[in-house]
Scaffold this active site. Sequence first.
Site, short mmCIF file in Angstrom:
data_model
loop_
_atom_site.label_atom_id
_atom_site.label_comp_id
_atom_site.label_asym_id
_atom_site.label_seq_id
_atom_site.Cartn_x
_atom_site.Cartn_y
_atom_site.Cartn_z
N HIS A 135 33.38 45.74 40.12
CA HIS A 135 34.56 45.94 39.27
C HIS A 135 34.26 45.57 37.82
CE1 HIS A 135 37.95 47.21 41.72
NE2 HIS A 135 37.74 46.27 42.61
N HIS A 177 31.49 43.83 45.90
CA HIS A 177 32.63 44.68 45.53
C HIS A 177 33.25 44.20 44.21
CE1 HIS A 177 36.42 46.99 46.71
NE2 HIS A 177 36.85 46.22 45.72
N GLU A 178 33.48 42.89 44.12
CA GLU A 178 34.12 42.35 42.90
C GLU A 178 33.19 42.43 41.70
OE1 GLU A 178 37.14 42.05 43.14
OE2 GLU A 178 37.25 41.91 45.31
N CYS A 182 40.52 48.31 48.69
CA CYS A 182 40.63 47.75 47.34
C CYS A 182 42.09 47.73 46.96
CB CYS A 182 39.82 48.61 46.36
SG CYS A 182 39.90 48.04 44.66
N LEU A 183 42.54 46.62 46.38
CA LEU A 183 43.94 46.53 45.97
C LEU A 183 44.28 47.56 44.90
CD1 LEU A 183 44.40 42.64 45.89
CD2 LEU A 183 45.22 44.24 47.63
N GLY A 199 39.93 39.56 47.48
CA GLY A 199 39.26 39.39 46.20
C GLY A 199 39.98 40.16 45.12
N GLN A 219 41.14 44.47 37.23
CA GLN A 219 42.22 44.92 38.12
C GLN A 219 43.60 44.43 37.67
OE1 GLN A 219 40.05 43.69 41.93
NE2 GLN A 219 41.24 45.44 42.60
#
Length: 162
Positions: free
Chosen positions: A134, A130-131, A88-89, A46, A51
């Site tokens: 963000h 999670h997304e 997380c990226l 995701g 991000q």
Amino acid sequence: MALRTIRVIGDEILTKKAREIKEVTPHIRELADDMLETMYAANGAGLAGPQVGVLKRIVVIDVGEGPYIMINPELLETEGEQVGSEGCLSVPGKFGIVARPEKVKARYFDLDMKEHVIEAEGLFARCICHERDHLDGILYTEKTKDGLYDVDEEEEGKGLEE
Ligand code: ZN
């Protein structure tokens, strides 16, 4: 399509609230394409607008059932709890244990601004939460039960990276 630079923890933009998308312009379509390409290139499940440095309410998700592009996603209902590891990226090389709802009902708009309501559970539900976080400037690192762990290099890529 083009790869975008993934912002990492410490970058102020990751702590800011993203703005609602009122209209899907060619610019937003290009952003969605780029976000998918960037997510796949990084082996992520995701990715959210902030991000890649864009404070707009858009996320892309693929937990193995094909890509979802979600504009202005909202959680309508949540049910149960799952406790599991999350990455997380924007927090490379780390993971942490986070409690999330086991099931969610979510509403979002697609690139034609058509409304969808979906029910998700397990990994997909975790990813949506999670997304969605963000977009409000919240990283999973604020929700871990007992801090962050290092991902072993050989394990990297196997975990959930969002
Ligand atoms: Zn993330």
